[in-house]
Design a protein around this motif. Structure first.
Motif, PDB file in Angstrom:
ATOM      1  N   VAL A  76      -3.620   0.172  -8.893  1.00 22.48           N
ATOM      2  CA  VAL A  76      -3.168  -1.126  -9.394  1.00 22.48           C
ATOM      3  C   VAL A  76      -4.382  -1.940  -9.813  1.00 22.48           C
ATOM      4  N   ALA A  77      -4.361  -2.483 -11.021  1.00 27.57           N
ATOM      5  CA  ALA A  77      -5.448  -3.333 -11.529  1.00 27.57           C
ATOM      6  C   ALA A  77      -4.852  -4.491 -12.310  1.00 27.57           C
ATOM      7  N   SER A  78      -5.670  -5.486 -12.521  1.00 27.15           N
ATOM      8  CA  SER A  78      -5.216  -6.678 -13.232  1.00 27.15           C
ATOM      9  C   SER A  78      -5.722  -6.646 -14.667  1.00 27.15           C
ATOM     10  N   SER A 102      -0.893  -5.369  -5.340  1.00 28.86           N
ATOM     11  CA  SER A 102      -0.902  -4.083  -4.629  1.00 28.86           C
ATOM     12  C   SER A 102      -0.312  -4.232  -3.235  1.00 28.86           C
ATOM     13  N   ILE A 103      -0.575  -5.355  -2.585  1.00 28.64           N
ATOM     14  CA  ILE A 103       0.039  -5.606  -1.272  1.00 28.64           C
ATOM     15  C   ILE A 103       1.557  -5.704  -1.412  1.00 28.64           C
ATOM     16  N   GLU A 104       1.996  -6.386  -2.471  1.00 27.90           N
ATOM     17  CA  GLU A 104       3.438  -6.510  -2.723  1.00 27.90           C
ATOM     18  C   GLU A 104       4.066  -5.134  -2.987  1.00 27.90           C
ATOM     19  N   LEU A 105       3.399  -4.298  -3.810  1.00 26.96           N
ATOM     20  CA  LEU A 105       3.927  -2.968  -4.115  1.00 26.96           C
ATOM     21  C   LEU A 105       3.976  -2.112  -2.859  1.00 26.96           C
ATOM     22  N   VAL A 137      -2.777   2.396  -3.715  1.00 29.22           N
ATOM     23  CA  VAL A 137      -1.574   2.486  -2.883  1.00 29.22           C
ATOM     24  C   VAL A 137      -1.164   3.954  -2.872  1.00 29.22           C
ATOM     25  N   SER A 138      -1.226   4.573  -1.723  1.00 29.24           N
ATOM     26  CA  SER A 138      -0.923   5.999  -1.649  1.00 29.24           C
ATOM     27  C   SER A 138       0.027   6.273  -0.496  1.00 29.24           C
ATOM     28  N   GLY A 139       0.675   7.407  -0.566  1.00 26.39           N
ATOM     29  CA  GLY A 139       1.619   7.766   0.477  1.00 26.39           C
ATOM     30  C   GLY A 139       2.105   9.186   0.309  1.00 26.39           C
ATOM     31  N   LYS A 140       3.126   9.497   1.068  1.00 28.80           N
ATOM     32  CA  LYS A 140       3.676  10.841   1.064  1.00 28.80           C
ATOM     33  C   LYS A 140       5.184  10.770   1.253  1.00 28.80           C
ATOM     34  N   LEU A 141       5.895  11.590   0.510  1.00 25.75           N
ATOM     35  CA  LEU A 141       7.345  11.676   0.673  1.00 25.75           C
ATOM     36  C   LEU A 141       7.668  12.490   1.917  1.00 25.75           C
ATOM     37  N   ASN A 142       8.714  12.113   2.608  1.00 29.81           N
ATOM     38  CA  ASN A 142       9.138  12.917   3.752  1.00 29.81           C
ATOM     39  C   ASN A 142      10.263  13.868   3.376  1.00 29.81           C
ATOM     40  N   THR A 143      10.444  14.043   2.074  1.00 33.40           N
ATOM     41  CA  THR A 143      11.446  14.983   1.563  1.00 33.40           C
ATOM     42  C   THR A 143      10.956  15.547   0.243  1.00 33.40           C
ATOM     43  N   SER A 144      11.734  16.394  -0.385  1.00 32.70           N
ATOM     44  CA  SER A 144      11.318  17.031  -1.632  1.00 32.70           C
ATOM     45  C   SER A 144      11.189  16.007  -2.763  1.00 32.70           C
ATOM     46  N   PRO A 145      10.127  16.115  -3.588  1.00 35.74           N
ATOM     47  CA  PRO A 145       9.992  15.206  -4.735  1.00 35.74           C
ATOM     48  C   PRO A 145      11.015  15.476  -5.825  1.00 35.74           C
ATOM     49  N   PHE A 146      11.776  16.567  -5.696  1.00 36.94           N
ATOM     50  CA  PHE A 146      12.771  16.903  -6.709  1.00 36.94           C
ATOM     51  C   PHE A 146      14.170  16.438  -6.315  1.00 36.94           C
ATOM     52  N   SER A 147      14.266  15.626  -5.270  1.00 40.07           N
ATOM     53  CA  SER A 147      15.543  15.041  -4.872  1.00 40.07           C
ATOM     54  C   SER A 147      15.882  13.896  -5.823  1.00 40.07           C
ATOM     55  N   PRO A 148      16.994  13.980  -6.556  1.00 40.15           N
ATOM     56  CA  PRO A 148      17.326  12.927  -7.532  1.00 40.15           C
ATOM     57  C   PRO A 148      17.413  11.534  -6.916  1.00 40.15           C
ATOM     58  N   SER A 149      17.994  11.419  -5.723  1.00 39.85           N
ATOM     59  CA  SER A 149      18.153  10.103  -5.109  1.00 39.85           C
ATOM     60  C   SER A 149      16.806   9.492  -4.745  1.00 39.85           C
ATOM     61  N   ILE A 206      -0.790  -0.233 -14.013  1.00 45.10           N
ATOM     62  CA  ILE A 206      -0.805   0.772 -12.954  1.00 45.10           C
ATOM     63  C   ILE A 206      -1.069   2.156 -13.537  1.00 45.10           C
ATOM     64  N   LEU A 207      -1.669   3.003 -12.707  1.00 41.45           N
ATOM     65  CA  LEU A 207      -1.826   4.423 -13.000  1.00 41.45           C
ATOM     66  C   LEU A 207      -1.100   5.198 -11.911  1.00 41.45           C
ATOM     67  N   LYS A 208      -0.413   6.275 -12.305  1.00 42.62           N
ATOM     68  CA  LYS A 208       0.384   7.038 -11.344  1.00 42.62           C
ATOM     69  C   LYS A 208      -0.067   8.492 -11.312  1.00 42.62           C
TER      70      LYS A 208
END
Length: 783
Positions: A73-75, A87-90, A201-213, A234-236
């Motif tokens: 996240v940058a301005s 970034s804190i809000e996101l 801002v980083s993290g990890k999914l606790n399920t498959s990234p291919f789950s549509p929901s 933002i960059l993703k």
């Protein structure tokens, strides 16, 4: 609808059984689709399981890359506070999602590493320290450390001076985590890129990234965030974003192709047939074919790929062809049962040919192609069966004589003129065919797996930018190292790591197991060196104490011991996640990820080829070679099918078989020459299966029912609907669908134009007595 009282008992049983199958299929599909994750958008789901497994493990799945994501996240303005607050809000918004675990960045990871390495601080040396202790005198080592202690710019020091007086652990951690000083440790760490400050801002999914929901939840959150913060960019980076974009694009293509085809069919039926009964017959046939196709896939495969559904939309083109031939022939005979009998042979032969063509896909190792084959084979069989059922019940009183006048009045005269100039027309066709064949022969293969990437250019640029800023290695290129035991593995990997750096392939220590976990022999050697050169009676520690005017009694002089428990098998699970080398290593095998965008030199290749027990792996290149092999195998299988089909046609239709076979040859050549503009891929070859199906449909009905107003109109209506469907596919942003659609679209138009001409040139089964056909000459004129 007509009465069914005249039906024979066997026919009633057949119809009752068919309706029971449809009911069971409908209930099964509804229940199955109600489950989560029955559809798949992962492009790797199209690949053979053996290849996709190697493509993922252990380089992606084992180190958790598949579920990780990073957002920078940058301005857009000069105020860093704006980006920090955003970034804190996101991070707060993402934390509320149940499927996401946000990285805390509270220093726990580094502390865990410090605690892990603490008992071994006096038996771990970097290459630089090992060199210094070997060649420098204790006095020089002590003087440099003395100067460093009073320098205003203090290096990273994980332990106090009493435990680690020469900061051996500090250098060890700087080599293990070379970019740690690049980040500001805070609630939201930041990364400097020139004048731009990016918050991470980083993290990890606790399920498959291919789950549509789960995809929907994260993409909606990011969309809402960007709308609320227009001054933020933002960059993703992460599989989740590519998977979400691929799924969204696939669904868009499915809805576009499916809706476009169905809309075209409805309009055509209304304009041409002007009958609700005809519309009902077509819609039910199409619906039943899709229902049976989906049911078959759900019964055989755990998940159905969205690409399969998109390809399956093309089923409409073939299924509606059967309907049009039935409806138009019915208008001529005004008797459903008689119509069914008249078209039955052509229907069976046409459906069987298309099904046989798709059965060849079942031998393909690509699971996605196997799904398409199952969907198309079962769907086409269902469409043909439903036409038979319609012949027992269908009744309609409307006519369309105006549409039947199109062929004899506007089309046939031109074919007749060309047929009269048989030699000239044949010569022109031959020249065109030779030119097109030359184009096909000179085309190169297009097998690069990256051509199948459906991510947008914006997302790809974002991914590359994040990977570059964070200095991530290329998780698809690596060296695979095997050994007889863990100690040999550690020694060999350390040697390889040092050699790579000397060859200009900079490899972080964190990627090399032998450099983050040295062998016992190396640890013992380092321990002896430290014991002698630092803690010995004339070691550097004594010299440092003299410079400090300190007796160093609190530093436990000469009281260091060797700890033999630093072994690969003793790695705690919570530590394994902190360095890629830990996760990618087993007792007898490890992998070293290579830097991104570093070219492979001749010296590198010579080193790999001359060193036993190591191998260079490039998954992208290997997969591209596999696609090339599959293309060759599929081309060979297609050639065998065409030869078999030609022999069957000649056996059934004798000399009349040359007309459809020539049509088929011209259509195949034209579709590849004009449709495969960027080179021939596996999916261009597979598209020929549908070109064959459509060409055979048209030609077989011309052979069985004659080339007349009715059969030409049926073929034309089918061409219009299929042209729209495949025209939409040709415009698709999904590379696979674009390649498929381009070839079939070209072959379809070619078949529609060329097939009647070939029949006229060979004077094959032309109905010269077609009603309202005054312009058609008799058989003598043609000859």
């Amino acid at each position: 609808m007509s009465s069914a009282t005249s039906l024979m008992p066997k026919q009633r049983v057949f119809i009752a059984t068919w309706f029971a199958i449809l009911l069971c299929a409908a209930v099964f599909c509804i229940q199955y689709i109600s489950k989560d994750q029955v559809f798949e958008s992962n492009i790797l789901g199209l690949l053979p399981s053996s290849i996709s497994a190697d493509f993922n493990q252990p380089t992606i799945a084992a180190i958790g890359v598949e579920r990780k994501f990073i957002i920078l996240v940058a301005s857009n303005n000069t105020s860093p506070t704006t980006a920090l607050n955003a970034s804190i809000e996101l991070q707060s918004k993402l934390t509320k999602l149940q499927s996401v675990d946000i990285d805390s960045h509270n220093g726990n990871e580094l502390q865990r590493l410090k605690d892990f390495y603490r008992p071994y601080v006096n038996q771990l040396l970097t290459a630089d320290w090992r060199h210094r202790l070997t060649i420098e005198s204790p006095q020089n080592i002590a003087k440099k450390r003395y100067t460093e202690l009073f320098s205003p710019a203090q290096p990273y020091h994980p332990h106090n001076i009493q435990i680690d007086p020469f900061n051996l652990a500090g250098d060890w951690f700087n080599k293990l985590l070379p970019s740690q000083e690049q980040f500001r440790a805070s609630e939201i760490p930041s990364l400097k890129d020139g004048n731009q400050l990016w918050y991470i801002v980083s993290g990890k999914l606790n399920t498959s990234p291919f789950s549509p929901s789960k995809q929907q939840a994260i993409t909606d959150t990011l969309k809402e965030f960007t709308l609320q913060n227009p001054d933020i960019k933002i960059l993703k980076s992460g599989v989740i974003f590519h998977a979400a974009e691929a799924a969204s694009l696939s669904k868009k293509e499915i809805s576009t192709v499916g809706a476009g085809s169905i809309l075209a069919i409805i309009i055509l039926v209304i304009v041409v047939f002007r009958s609700s009964a005809a519309l009902f017959a077509i819609i039910t046939t199409l619906g039943i074919s899709v229902l049976i196709g989906l049911t078959s896939c759900f019964l055989i495969f755990e998940k159905v790929h969205l690409i399969t559904i998109a390809f399956g939309s093309t089923l409409l083109g073939l299924a509606v062809d059967y309907c049009f031939h039935f409806l138009i022939k019915y208008r001529q005979l005004n008797d459903a049962k008689l119509t069914g009998k008249r078209i039955l042979r052509g229907l069976i032969f046409s459906a069987a040919t298309s099904i046989l063509a798709y059965i060849f896909q079942l031998i393909s190792p690509l699971s996605g192609l196997q799904q398409i084959a199952v969907f198309m084979c079962s769907g086409l069989a269902a469409a043909a069966i439903n036409i038979v059922v319609l012949s027992f019940y269908f009744h309609d009183s409307r006519s369309f004589s105006r549409s039947l006048n199109i062929f004899p009045k506007y089309i046939a005269p031109y074919y007749l003129k060309l047929a009269k100039a048989k030699r000239v027309t044949s010569l022109v066709l031959l020249i065109i065919f030779i030119i097109l064949m030359t184009v096909v022969i000179n085309k190169n293969g297009s097998d690069d797996i990256r051509n199948l990437n459906s991510s947008s250019q914006a997302l790809l640029k974002s991914e590359v930018k994040v990977q570059t800023l964070l200095n991530f290695p290329d998780n698809q290129r690596y060296l695979k190292i095997t050994a007889e035991n863990s100690q040999e593995l550690l020694n060999l990997s350390a040697t390889v790591g040092h050699t790579l750096n000397n060859l200009g392939v900079p490899t972080p220590n964190a990627n090399v197991i032998g450099l983050v976990l040295p062998s016992i022999s190396q640890q013992q050697s380092d321990f002896s060196l430290i014991q002698e050169k630092i803690y010995g009676p004339h070691g550097a520690l004594n010299e440092l104490c003299k410079l400090l005017a300190n007796d160093c009694s609190a530093w436990q002089l000469n009281n260091i011991t060797f700890n033999p428990s630093l072994l690969l098998k003793n790695l705690p699970q919570d530590v394994k996640t902190l360095a890629p080398a830990f996760l990618m290593s087993q007792e007898r095998e490890t992998r070293i990820l290579l830097p991104r965008n570093i070219p492979i030199t001749q010296e590198f290749n010579e080193f790999v080829s001359s060193t036993a027990k190591i191998a260079y792996i490039d998954n992208v290149e290997n997969l591209s070679r596999s696609l090339q092999l599959f293309r060759h195998e599929t081309s060979l299988a297609l050639g065998v099918f065409l030869i078999t089909f030609s022999l069957i046609m000649l056996a059934i239709y004798r000399s009349n078989a040359f007309a459809p076979l020539i049509t088929l040859g011209i259509s195949i050549t034209t579709s590849i020459a004009l449709g495969a503009s960027t080179g021939i891929s596996l999916f261009h070859i597979l598209a020929l299966l549908l070109v064959i199906g459509l060409s055979v449909d048209t030609a077989v009905f011309y052979l069985e029912l004659g080339l007349n107003s009715e059969t030409w109109l049926a073929a034309s209506l089918s061409t219009i609907t299929s042209t729209l469907a495949f025209g939409l596919l040709a415009l698709s942003e999904v590379p696979i669908l674009h390649q498929f659609g381009s070839v079939v679209f070209t072959g379809l138009i070619c078949t529609w134009l060329i097939c009647p001409l070939i029949f006229y040139l060979f004077n094959v089964n032309i109905d010269h007595n077609t009603k309202n056909s005054p312009s058609l000459c008799n058989k003598e004129k043609l000859s």
